[in-house]
Write a protein that holds these residues in place. Structure first.
Motif, short mmCIF file in Angstrom:
data_model
loop_
_atom_site.label_atom_id
_atom_site.label_comp_id
_atom_site.label_asym_id
_atom_site.label_seq_id
_atom_site.Cartn_x
_atom_site.Cartn_y
_atom_site.Cartn_z
N GLN A 270 58.36 -21.86 -14.89
CA GLN A 270 57.24 -22.70 -15.33
C GLN A 270 57.04 -23.84 -14.34
O GLN A 270 58.00 -24.50 -13.94
N CYS A 271 55.80 -24.09 -13.94
CA CYS A 271 55.51 -25.26 -13.10
C CYS A 271 55.95 -26.52 -13.82
O CYS A 271 55.71 -26.69 -15.02
N THR A 272 56.59 -27.43 -13.10
CA THR A 272 57.01 -28.68 -13.72
C THR A 272 55.82 -29.53 -14.13
O THR A 272 55.89 -30.28 -15.09
N ASP A 273 54.71 -29.42 -13.40
CA ASP A 273 53.44 -29.96 -13.86
C ASP A 273 52.81 -28.88 -14.72
O ASP A 273 52.17 -27.94 -14.22
N THR A 274 53.02 -28.98 -16.04
CA THR A 274 52.62 -27.87 -16.92
C THR A 274 51.12 -27.71 -17.04
O THR A 274 50.66 -26.74 -17.64
N SER A 275 50.34 -28.64 -16.45
CA SER A 275 48.89 -28.45 -16.44
C SER A 275 48.47 -27.43 -15.38
O SER A 275 47.34 -26.95 -15.40
N ARG A 276 49.37 -27.10 -14.45
CA ARG A 276 49.08 -26.11 -13.42
C ARG A 276 49.30 -24.72 -13.99
O ARG A 276 50.33 -24.45 -14.63
N VAL A 277 48.38 -23.83 -13.75
CA VAL A 277 48.49 -22.48 -14.28
C VAL A 277 49.58 -21.70 -13.56
O VAL A 277 50.33 -20.93 -14.18
N VAL A 278 49.69 -21.89 -12.25
CA VAL A 278 50.66 -21.13 -11.47
C VAL A 278 50.95 -21.89 -10.18
O VAL A 278 50.15 -22.73 -9.74
N HIS A 279 52.12 -21.61 -9.58
CA HIS A 279 52.44 -22.15 -8.26
C HIS A 279 52.15 -21.05 -7.24
O HIS A 279 52.79 -20.00 -7.22
N ARG A 280 51.16 -21.29 -6.38
CA ARG A 280 50.78 -20.33 -5.34
C ARG A 280 50.94 -21.04 -4.00
O ARG A 280 50.27 -22.04 -3.74
N GLN A 281 51.82 -20.52 -3.14
CA GLN A 281 52.16 -21.22 -1.90
C GLN A 281 52.23 -20.25 -0.73
O GLN A 281 52.85 -19.19 -0.82
N LYS A 282 51.58 -20.61 0.36
CA LYS A 282 51.71 -19.85 1.60
C LYS A 282 53.02 -20.25 2.27
O LYS A 282 53.22 -21.41 2.63
N VAL A 283 53.94 -19.29 2.43
CA VAL A 283 55.27 -19.61 2.95
C VAL A 283 55.47 -19.13 4.39
O VAL A 283 56.39 -19.57 5.07
N ARG A 284 54.66 -18.21 4.83
CA ARG A 284 54.61 -17.73 6.21
C ARG A 284 53.18 -17.25 6.45
O ARG A 284 52.41 -17.09 5.52
N GLU A 285 52.83 -17.00 7.69
CA GLU A 285 51.51 -16.46 7.96
C GLU A 285 51.40 -15.09 7.30
O GLU A 285 52.17 -14.17 7.59
N GLY A 286 50.45 -14.98 6.36
CA GLY A 286 50.27 -13.71 5.66
C GLY A 286 51.20 -13.49 4.49
O GLY A 286 51.15 -12.43 3.86
N VAL A 287 52.06 -14.46 4.17
CA VAL A 287 53.06 -14.31 3.11
C VAL A 287 52.84 -15.39 2.06
O VAL A 287 52.84 -16.59 2.38
N TRP A 288 52.69 -14.97 0.80
CA TRP A 288 52.41 -15.90 -0.28
C TRP A 288 53.43 -15.73 -1.41
O TRP A 288 53.84 -14.61 -1.72
N LEU A 289 53.82 -16.86 -1.99
CA LEU A 289 54.68 -16.88 -3.17
C LEU A 289 53.82 -17.23 -4.37
O LEU A 289 53.07 -18.22 -4.34
N VAL A 290 53.91 -16.45 -5.44
CA VAL A 290 53.16 -16.72 -6.67
C VAL A 290 54.15 -16.67 -7.83
O VAL A 290 54.72 -15.61 -8.14
N THR A 291 54.37 -17.81 -8.46
CA THR A 291 55.34 -17.88 -9.54
C THR A 291 55.01 -19.06 -10.45
O THR A 291 54.07 -19.80 -10.22
N GLY A 292 55.77 -19.21 -11.53
CA GLY A 292 55.67 -20.39 -12.37
C GLY A 292 54.57 -20.42 -13.39
O GLY A 292 54.14 -21.52 -13.79
N PRO A 293 54.08 -19.27 -13.91
CA PRO A 293 53.03 -19.36 -14.93
C PRO A 293 53.53 -19.84 -16.28
O PRO A 293 52.74 -20.08 -17.18
N GLY A 294 54.85 -19.98 -16.42
CA GLY A 294 55.40 -20.44 -17.70
C GLY A 294 55.19 -19.40 -18.77
O GLY A 294 55.23 -18.20 -18.53
N GLY A 295 54.93 -19.85 -19.99
CA GLY A 295 54.69 -18.92 -21.08
C GLY A 295 53.32 -18.27 -21.03
O GLY A 295 52.94 -17.57 -21.96
N ARG A 296 52.60 -18.47 -19.93
CA ARG A 296 51.25 -17.90 -19.78
C ARG A 296 51.25 -16.62 -18.96
O ARG A 296 50.19 -16.06 -18.69
N GLY A 297 52.43 -16.13 -18.52
CA GLY A 297 52.47 -15.01 -17.60
C GLY A 297 51.79 -13.76 -18.14
O GLY A 297 50.96 -13.16 -17.46
N MET A 298 52.14 -13.36 -19.35
CA MET A 298 51.54 -12.16 -19.91
C MET A 298 50.04 -12.37 -20.15
O MET A 298 49.24 -11.48 -19.92
#
Length: 378
Positions: free
Chosen positions: A334-362
């Motif tokens: 879960q994102c620590t800022d719970t107002s954020r739907v998800v944490h989406r971060q570019k970690v390398r060129e062409g590589v993205w991390l998507v995590t942290g939807p909390g109880g909203r994942g499903m």
């Protein structure tokens, strides 16, 4: 384009789905034989009713639309547009429901305030005593233990999808210039593609930390249970007034008055509980849940929360629960800022991390994956 998706939970599977839908080839890597985390250990609810107004609600509503469309194509998902009922007792709980009904986005959620008799017409299994019930027409359900399997079967039939289970990713290299991204697994095999999406769920250390550092995402533990078949339909999902205390849509002066004037049950307060209940296709009830935020998490399950849930459910049903068939614990990110739907971060060129939807994942995963696909220009 060739897309490599790491993680076969519902968020990763929905990214694979959108990539294939847009004509791309997908290689999907999963460290287990199949996903075993939060994507299976939830209610299977498409839960619109309690979402915060704005981006979170918009995402949930779009996801609800996508779930319905995918469910029509993949009937094994068990998509059901069942809605939800939150029975209330006493004037303080009723006032929170009335305040929710006065929200400018109440119509978008399908809110209606029903009398007890009207609620029983919608869901005759609710024979217990309550004053009224908040109905949310837009809530829905799927089968969480089999949804990823059903989606994967449909993806395999496309001819554009390869599933590689029992492989843990050890290294990810971003694209350099026109070069391809590369993913190396623990078998020493290297998979190359034009984009990589890491949907690692609650696994936030190891490779994720190497690539992204310490991200603003925390892990949350819960306890849930499932019963034998109820023996009759539970035609909606059901929540209790503790959900008012938990979900941001219900924040209001009326909720402040409820918190001040009606103490939460001590067990529910200690474990940050709410009741949510959904009937499975086999007739059993999935019931929960608790919320634990402090590390290290317990490795055992506690009985007090289960006993509390049984009391609340039986008071709504006006009858004893069937035998408890399963109990389990789960952990989600879960994102620590719970107002954020998800944490989406570019970690390398062409590589993205998507995590942290909390109880909203499903609930939100189809729309979260659609946004990723749009932002990456798939």
């Amino acid at each position: 384009m060739k897309v490599i998706v790491v993680g076969a939970g519902v968020v990763g599977t929905m990214h694979a789905w959108h990539a294939v839908e847009r004509g791309h080839e997908v290689v999907h890597i999963e460290r287990e034989a199949e996903a075993r985390g939060a994507s299976l250990r939830n209610f299977g609810q498409i839960w619109v009713s309690g979402r915060a107004g704005g981006e979170e609600l918009d995402t949930a509503l779009r996801a609800r639309e996508l779930w319905e469309g995918i469910g029509a194509r993949v009937p094994e998902l068990g998509f059901r547009a069942i809605g939800s009922l939150t029975p209330v007792r006493g004037d303080l709980e009723l006032a929170v429901a009335e305040a929710a009904l006065a929200r400018p986005d109440a119509a978008a959620r399908g809110y209606k305030l029903l009398t007890a008799d009207e609620a029983r017409q919608v869901n005759p299994a609710l024979r217990g005593e309550f004053q009224a019930a908040l109905f949310c027409e837009r809530d829905a359900a799927v089968e969480p233990r089999t949804a990823q399997l059903a989606l994967r079967k449909a993806l395999l039939a496309s001819g554009k999808y390869t599933f590689l289970p029992n492989r843990e990713v050890r290294d990810v290299s971003g694209a350099e210039g026109m070069g391809a991204c590369a993913v190396r697994d623990d078998r020493g095999e290297v998979h190359t593609g034009d984009a990589v999406v890491l949907c690692t769920g609650a696994a936030l250390s190891g490779l994720v930390r190497e690539l992204a550092g310490d991200i603003p995402v925390r892990r949350v533990r819960l306890q849930m249970m499932q019963t034998d078949p109820l023996g009759e339909p539970l035609t909606t999902s059901v929540a209790d007034a503790d959900s008012f205390r938990y979900y941001p849509a219900y924040r209001s002066e009326a909720l402040d008055a409820l918190n001040a004037g009606q103490a939460q049950d001590p067990t529910a307060a200690a474990h940050r509980m709410q009741l949510l209940m959904v009937q499975r296709l086999d007739g059993g009830l999935t019931i929960g849940d608790t919320h634990e935020y402090e590390h290290p998490f317990a490795f055992d399950t506690l009985e007090d929360p289960y006993e509390h849930l049984v009391r609340v459910v039986e008071s709504f049903l006006g009858r004893p629960l069937p035998k408890i068939r399963r109990r389990w614990a789960g952990v989600y990110a879960q994102c620590t800022d719970t107002s954020r739907v998800v944490h989406r971060q570019k970690v390398r060129e062409g590589v993205w991390l998507v995590t942290g939807p909390g109880g909203r994942g499903m609930t939100c995963s189809p729309a979260v994956a659609e946004t990723t696909a749009n932002e990456l220009g798939w």
